[in-house]
Design a protein around this motif. Sequence first.
Motif, mmCIF file in Angstrom:
data_model
loop_
_atom_site.group_PDB
_atom_site.id
_atom_site.type_symbol
_atom_site.label_atom_id
_atom_site.label_comp_id
_atom_site.label_asym_id
_atom_site.label_seq_id
_atom_site.Cartn_x
_atom_site.Cartn_y
_atom_site.Cartn_z
ATOM 1 N N GLY A 139 32.569 25.242 -19.820
ATOM 2 C CA GLY A 139 33.638 25.544 -18.881
ATOM 3 C C GLY A 139 34.973 25.137 -19.481
ATOM 4 O O GLY A 139 35.211 23.955 -19.728
ATOM 5 N N LEU A 140 35.845 26.110 -19.715
ATOM 6 C CA LEU A 140 37.171 25.849 -20.277
ATOM 7 C C LEU A 140 38.181 25.856 -19.132
ATOM 8 O O LEU A 140 38.441 26.898 -18.534
ATOM 9 C CB LEU A 140 37.532 26.924 -21.313
ATOM 10 N N GLY A 141 38.718 24.693 -18.804
ATOM 11 C CA GLY A 141 39.674 24.618 -17.708
ATOM 12 C C GLY A 141 39.066 24.930 -16.358
ATOM 13 O O GLY A 141 39.640 25.696 -15.570
ATOM 14 N N TYR A 142 37.906 24.351 -16.069
ATOM 15 C CA TYR A 142 37.237 24.607 -14.786
ATOM 16 C C TYR A 142 38.159 24.173 -13.634
ATOM 17 O O TYR A 142 38.677 23.063 -13.625
ATOM 18 C CB TYR A 142 35.917 23.832 -14.710
ATOM 19 N N PRO A 143 38.358 25.029 -12.625
ATOM 20 C CA PRO A 143 39.271 24.717 -11.517
ATOM 21 C C PRO A 143 38.634 23.818 -10.459
ATOM 22 O O PRO A 143 38.185 24.277 -9.409
ATOM 23 C CB PRO A 143 39.614 26.097 -10.955
ATOM 24 N N PHE A 144 38.618 22.516 -10.730
ATOM 25 C CA PHE A 144 38.032 21.553 -9.793
ATOM 26 C C PHE A 144 39.040 21.007 -8.784
ATOM 27 O O PHE A 144 38.665 20.303 -7.855
ATOM 28 C CB PHE A 144 37.440 20.368 -10.555
ATOM 29 N N GLY A 145 40.329 21.263 -8.985
ATOM 30 C CA GLY A 145 41.354 20.676 -8.137
ATOM 31 C C GLY A 145 41.250 21.092 -6.684
ATOM 32 O O GLY A 145 40.620 22.096 -6.334
ATOM 33 N N PHE A 146 41.888 20.311 -5.813
ATOM 34 C CA PHE A 146 41.775 20.527 -4.373
ATOM 35 C C PHE A 146 42.300 21.898 -3.952
ATOM 36 O O PHE A 146 41.639 22.631 -3.211
ATOM 37 C CB PHE A 146 42.522 19.435 -3.615
ATOM 38 N N THR A 147 43.492 22.263 -4.412
ATOM 39 C CA THR A 147 44.109 23.524 -3.975
ATOM 40 C C THR A 147 43.293 24.735 -4.421
ATOM 41 O O THR A 147 43.003 25.632 -3.619
ATOM 42 C CB THR A 147 45.544 23.636 -4.508
ATOM 43 N N VAL A 148 42.905 24.777 -5.687
ATOM 44 C CA VAL A 148 42.131 25.926 -6.179
ATOM 45 C C VAL A 148 40.719 25.933 -5.609
ATOM 46 O O VAL A 148 40.059 26.981 -5.606
ATOM 47 C CB VAL A 148 42.077 25.966 -7.723
ATOM 48 N N SER A 149 40.264 24.790 -5.109
ATOM 49 C CA SER A 149 38.929 24.743 -4.500
ATOM 50 C C SER A 149 38.862 25.550 -3.214
ATOM 51 O O SER A 149 37.773 25.905 -2.745
ATOM 52 C CB SER A 149 38.519 23.289 -4.229
#
Length: 226
Positions: A139-149
């Motif tokens: 996973g390259l730059g997996y979007p784990f952040g709150f907003t993108v979740s």
Amino acid sequence: MAEENGTHSRSTCTIESTDGVTLDGRVYRPTSENNSTVIAVLVHPYSVLGGCQGLMRGIARALSSRGVIAVTFDTRGAGKSNGCASLTGSAEINDVISVCKWVQTTFSTNRIILIGSSAGAAIAGSAVDQVEQVVGYVGLGYPFGFTVSILFGRHQKSILQSPKPKLFVMGTNDGFTSVRQLENKLKDAAGDNTTHLIQGASHFQMEGPAFDGGMVNLILQFITTL
């Protein structure tokens, strides 16, 4: 149509998904003898914001020039693929599964590594345990952040519960996911999880060609552990 430049050859392919979507793809083959038993399937960033397989071309070319067959494709609604993109990437999971099955049949392989970038990392992660032949995930730059979740959070459970080996690569200045958020997500994740942080790199910088060589080195090193 096929092209050759000395280190790799590229050909086009058309892949039918299990729900009737026609996907446009590219196969990058080493011109010399393959030195890897693993075939790489690459999943591009968010198509709703213009993501397409062209963004994965540099990594695919570099992998093939170093002996690994690499396959890229446009998910539904992107490039020359038909169908409609989904806002959360849920429909695109089927695209990834269909391409992996096509690769398994076409190349008679039981060793596939799934590589996803940004939203493509989330989508690819949801397909990992649905394809028996997938033996590893990057996973390259997996979007784990709150907003993108809000968009991609539904994908996280699948990859975090997968027992298959995983490599997560992220820039320390990623605007969507902080280093702490990445670490918190992975601390209870199943299986063998490796992280690599690129100092000072932002989310979109990592998608640029300047980082392709570094990404390939990390991927090849990960492949040796599978």
